[in-house]
Design an enzyme around this catalytic site. Structure first.
Site, mmCIF file in Angstrom:
data_model
loop_
_atom_site.group_PDB
_atom_site.id
_atom_site.type_symbol
_atom_site.label_atom_id
_atom_site.label_comp_id
_atom_site.label_asym_id
_atom_site.label_seq_id
_atom_site.Cartn_x
_atom_site.Cartn_y
_atom_site.Cartn_z
ATOM 1 N N SER A 105 0.824 -1.203 0.000
ATOM 2 C CA SER A 105 0.000 0.000 0.000
ATOM 3 C C SER A 105 0.868 1.266 0.000
ATOM 4 C CB SER A 105 -0.967 -0.045 1.195
ATOM 5 O OG SER A 105 -1.957 0.945 1.092
ATOM 6 N N ASP A 160 -10.217 -5.234 -4.185
ATOM 7 C CA ASP A 160 -9.633 -4.065 -3.525
ATOM 8 C C ASP A 160 -10.288 -2.791 -4.066
ATOM 9 O OD1 ASP A 160 -8.066 -2.095 -2.398
ATOM 10 O OD2 ASP A 160 -6.156 -2.915 -3.096
ATOM 11 N N HIS A 185 -8.083 -5.127 0.007
ATOM 12 C CA HIS A 185 -6.842 -4.366 0.208
ATOM 13 C C HIS A 185 -6.016 -5.032 1.302
ATOM 14 C CE1 HIS A 185 -4.353 -0.857 -0.483
ATOM 15 N NE2 HIS A 185 -4.267 -0.666 0.829
#
Length: 209
Positions: A105, A160, A185
């Site tokens: 991320s 996601d 995610h």
């Protein structure tokens, strides 16, 4: 730090950068499937330079603080990445050469910023040779001046909500391998790590010495 035996010609060292509102303990668990399928690679985990009170509830409920992030959003534009660039660069210099960087991320966004600056000759470090980006997001407020030519492995979650940003990130790389899992995610579950193992193994085998 972990070392896993495998069939690669030489042992590689990889530095792992967690996501926003997380820490190295969380990251080590998140990438456990990667570390167990990646042959003779030593993984090292680094906490971000900035403490944050914001963490995903699933992290806050199951892990002890402090939690960290990489980008200082109080600063304008690309300045928000400056402290993290200096922080990670210093860590690499002090802890020896790393063959690759892994990011999740926001950590993947920072890996991209660092790799672009490395490619432009702006970092005084021994170059790494590949990156692995999990549920990565295109760096906000930072405009890359050129495409990134390092081999890159991108792992996307098909559910996601940030998948479009992961796809935008992939477009910044010219030697990209894209793998997907069915979840959101987050890194793949152990079951899905196992299904991706042949492709992951093939990626690491393809990295030139």
């Amino acid at each position: 730090r972990r070392v896993h035996g495998g069939s690669y010609a030489s042992r590689m060292r990889v530095l792992c950068l967690h996501g926003r509102g997380s820490n190295s303990t969380v990251m080590e668990l998140q990438v456990a499937g990667l570390t167990t399928s990646s042959g003779s690679i030593e993984f090292e985990f680094l906490n971000g330079p900035l403490i944050t009170n914001t963490a995903d509830p699933s992290i806050a409920q199951n892990f002890d603080p402090p939690f960290f992030e990489w980008a200082d959003k109080a600063l304008p534009g690309s300045e928000m990445w400056k402290a993290a660039i200096e922080y990670v660069t210093k860590f690499i210099v002090q802890n020896g050469h790393f063959d690759g960087l892994v990011g999740f991320s926001q950590g993947a966004a920072l890996v991209t910023v660092l790799t672009e600056q490395l490619q432009r000759g702006l970092l005084n470090v021994t170059p790494w040779r590949f990156v692995v980006l999990m549920c990565g997001v295109k760096p906000y407020t930072y405009e890359l001046s050129q495409s990134i030519t390092l081999p890159s492995l991108h792992i996307h979650g098909r559910a996601d909500p940030l998948l479009p940003r992961s796809q935008q990130l992939t477009e910044l790389y010219t030697q990209s391998v894209v793998l997907t899992h069915s979840e959101g995610h987050k890194p793949p579950s152990f079951k899905e790590w196992n299904s991706l193992q042949p492709q992951i193994h093939s990626f690491f085998q393809s990295i030139p010495n």
